[in-house]
Design a protein around this motif. Structure first.
Motif, short mmCIF file in Angstrom:
data_model
loop_
_atom_site.label_atom_id
_atom_site.label_comp_id
_atom_site.label_asym_id
_atom_site.label_seq_id
_atom_site.Cartn_x
_atom_site.Cartn_y
_atom_site.Cartn_z
N ALA A 2 0.83 -1.20 0.00
CA ALA A 2 0.00 0.00 0.00
C ALA A 2 0.87 1.25 0.00
CB ALA A 2 -0.91 -0.02 1.23
N PRO A 3 0.29 2.40 -0.31
CA PRO A 3 1.07 3.65 -0.26
C PRO A 3 1.72 3.85 1.11
CG PRO A 3 -1.05 4.03 -1.33
CD PRO A 3 -1.09 2.63 -0.79
N ASN A 91 7.33 -12.92 -5.55
CA ASN A 91 6.37 -11.87 -5.25
C ASN A 91 6.56 -11.41 -3.81
OD1 ASN A 91 4.89 -11.95 -7.79
ND2 ASN A 91 4.19 -13.96 -7.12
N ILE A 92 6.78 -10.11 -3.65
CA ILE A 92 7.07 -9.54 -2.33
C ILE A 92 5.97 -8.55 -1.94
CG2 ILE A 92 8.73 -8.20 -0.97
CD1 ILE A 92 10.87 -9.07 -3.02
N LEU A 93 5.47 -8.68 -0.71
CA LEU A 93 4.49 -7.75 -0.17
C LEU A 93 5.10 -7.00 1.01
CD1 LEU A 93 1.55 -6.63 0.12
CD2 LEU A 93 1.13 -8.53 1.71
N LEU A 94 5.03 -5.67 0.96
CA LEU A 94 5.44 -4.85 2.10
C LEU A 94 4.18 -4.34 2.79
CD1 LEU A 94 8.38 -2.74 0.60
CD2 LEU A 94 8.45 -5.00 1.68
N THR A 95 4.10 -4.52 4.09
CA THR A 95 2.97 -4.01 4.86
C THR A 95 3.47 -2.90 5.78
OG1 THR A 95 3.24 -5.59 6.69
CG2 THR A 95 1.90 -6.29 4.82
N VAL A 96 2.53 -2.10 6.28
CA VAL A 96 2.90 -0.99 7.16
C VAL A 96 1.67 -0.54 7.94
CG1 VAL A 96 2.44 0.77 5.38
CG2 VAL A 96 4.07 1.27 7.23
N THR A 100 2.32 5.14 10.43
CA THR A 100 3.65 5.23 9.83
C THR A 100 3.56 5.54 8.34
OG1 THR A 100 4.51 3.65 11.45
CG2 THR A 100 5.82 3.99 9.45
N ALA A 101 2.61 4.91 7.65
CA ALA A 101 2.44 5.15 6.21
C ALA A 101 2.14 6.61 5.94
CB ALA A 101 1.32 4.27 5.67
N ILE A 102 1.25 7.20 6.73
CA ILE A 102 0.87 8.60 6.54
C ILE A 102 2.06 9.52 6.77
CG2 ILE A 102 -0.58 10.47 7.44
CD1 ILE A 102 -2.63 8.19 8.12
N GLU A 103 2.84 9.23 7.82
CA GLU A 103 4.03 10.04 8.10
C GLU A 103 5.02 9.98 6.94
OE1 GLU A 103 5.38 8.36 11.74
OE2 GLU A 103 3.94 9.44 12.99
N ARG A 104 5.21 8.79 6.39
CA ARG A 104 6.15 8.63 5.27
C ARG A 104 5.66 9.37 4.04
NH1 ARG A 104 7.23 2.08 5.62
NH2 ARG A 104 8.58 2.08 7.47
N ILE A 105 4.37 9.26 3.75
CA ILE A 105 3.82 9.93 2.56
C ILE A 105 4.00 11.45 2.68
CG2 ILE A 105 1.67 10.46 1.35
CD1 ILE A 105 0.78 7.57 2.04
N LYS A 106 3.76 11.97 3.87
CA LYS A 106 3.91 13.42 4.08
C LYS A 106 5.35 13.87 3.86
CE LYS A 106 2.10 17.02 7.09
NZ LYS A 106 1.23 17.54 6.01
N GLN A 107 6.29 13.01 4.29
CA GLN A 107 7.71 13.33 4.12
C GLN A 107 8.17 13.26 2.67
OE1 GLN A 107 9.69 10.60 6.75
NE2 GLN A 107 8.94 11.60 8.62
N GLN A 108 7.48 12.45 1.85
CA GLN A 108 7.86 12.30 0.44
C GLN A 108 7.63 13.59 -0.34
OE1 GLN A 108 5.48 8.98 -0.79
NE2 GLN A 108 6.79 7.46 0.18
N ARG A 128 -8.03 5.34 -2.15
CA ARG A 128 -7.30 4.73 -3.26
C ARG A 128 -7.25 3.21 -3.10
NH1 ARG A 128 -1.29 6.56 -5.10
NH2 ARG A 128 -2.38 8.55 -5.32
N ILE A 129 -6.98 2.73 -1.90
CA ILE A 129 -6.92 1.29 -1.66
C ILE A 129 -8.27 0.64 -1.91
CG2 ILE A 129 -6.60 -0.47 0.12
CD1 ILE A 129 -4.46 1.37 1.37
N GLN A 130 -9.34 1.29 -1.44
CA GLN A 130 -10.68 0.75 -1.64
C GLN A 130 -11.06 0.72 -3.12
OE1 GLN A 130 -12.58 -0.79 0.51
NE2 GLN A 130 -14.11 -1.18 -1.08
N MET A 131 -10.72 1.77 -3.84
CA MET A 131 -11.01 1.82 -5.28
C MET A 131 -10.26 0.72 -6.01
SD MET A 131 -11.00 5.96 -5.88
CE MET A 131 -10.90 5.81 -7.64
N GLU A 132 -9.00 0.49 -5.62
CA GLU A 132 -8.22 -0.58 -6.24
C GLU A 132 -8.89 -1.94 -6.00
OE1 GLU A 132 -3.73 1.34 -5.93
OE2 GLU A 132 -4.38 -0.18 -4.50
N LYS A 133 -9.32 -2.17 -4.77
CA LYS A 133 -9.96 -3.45 -4.44
C LYS A 133 -11.20 -3.67 -5.31
CE LYS A 133 -10.38 -5.01 -0.29
NZ LYS A 133 -10.70 -5.18 1.15
N GLU A 134 -11.98 -2.62 -5.46
CA GLU A 134 -13.21 -2.74 -6.26
C GLU A 134 -12.89 -2.99 -7.73
OE1 GLU A 134 -15.33 0.83 -5.42
OE2 GLU A 134 -15.80 0.26 -3.35
N ARG A 135 -11.89 -2.27 -8.25
CA ARG A 135 -11.52 -2.44 -9.66
C ARG A 135 -10.95 -3.82 -9.93
NH1 ARG A 135 -8.51 2.28 -9.15
NH2 ARG A 135 -6.70 1.19 -9.98
#
Length: 208
Positions: A2-3, A91-96, A100-108, A128-135
């Motif tokens: 995820a982002p 296949n590699i999955l990174l979770t978070v 922490t994800a929000i803090e990282r996104i803000k820093q980007q 965005r995650i929910q829209m991806e799941k639906e699509r």
């Protein structure tokens, strides 16, 4: 992942280590961003994809073509695990955790997130995650594209540095390479036996 999980950083770091051995890198976001008009918003584009499954399938087919035509590649993609490859793949999955994800996104400091509060970033991320799941459900019948059973390696990056993530991933990748080389799964391939045997005839286990 995820982002904010660190997938872009990992792709770049892995490429830095493996480029010497002929590995290239590619992110599916390059295909997405190439379709967005200059000055356009990526999240608006994602919303438009809801009503344009043909466009999304065409973009996914571009990814599929790259995977088929490129033997050694590090691919960053939400649907990489369903792409067919004539070569062995991991296949590699990174979770978070969300905070922490929000803090990282803000820093980007990406353009689409500039001047937004953490609450606004959180809302956009979840949408965005929910829209991806639906699509992906509509397109491919995938109920959850982040389900851990879709992946060979799963790493929670919440409390890990970039170096820690890289080290953990590389260690587990090496186990797969050993297993492919030996020809079967055993303690040697999983790094449990403590020996340095790496070929089928010297493995030391009883499997043929």
């Amino acid at each position: 992942g995820a982002p904010g999980s660190g997938k872009t950083t990992l792709r770049k770091r892995l490429h830095g280590m493996l480029e010497l051995f002929g590995y290239s890198q590619f992110s599916a976001s390059e295909i997405i961003r190439s379709k967005i008009p200059q000055g356009g918003n990526i999240d608006k584009f994602y919303e438009e994809l809801e009503n344009n499954p043909a466009m999304e399938k065409a973009m996914d087919q571009e990814q599929q073509k790259i995977v088929v035509e490129t033997e050694n590649i590090i691919l960053e993609s939400r649907i990489g695990f369903i792409l067919d490859s004539p070569y062995p793949k991991i296949n590699i999955l990174l979770t978070v955790e969300e905070k922490t994800a929000i803090e990282r996104i803000k820093q980007q400091n990406r353009p689409e997130y500039q001047n937004l509060s953490e609450q606004e970033i959180d809302a956009i991320r979840k949408k965005r995650i929910q829209m991806e799941k639906e699509r992906y459900w509509k397109l491919y019948g995938i109920e959850n594209h982040f389900a851990e059973n879709n992946f060979d390696i799963v790493i929670d990056t919440t409390n890990l540095s970039e170096e820690d993530v890289l080290s953990a991933v590389f260690s587990r990748i090496n186990r797969f390479i050993k297993k492919w080389h030996i020809g079967h799964d055993c303690e040697c391939a999983n790094g449990k036996c403590g020996c340095e045997n790496e070929c089928e005839n010297e493995c030391g286990c009883e499997k043929e």
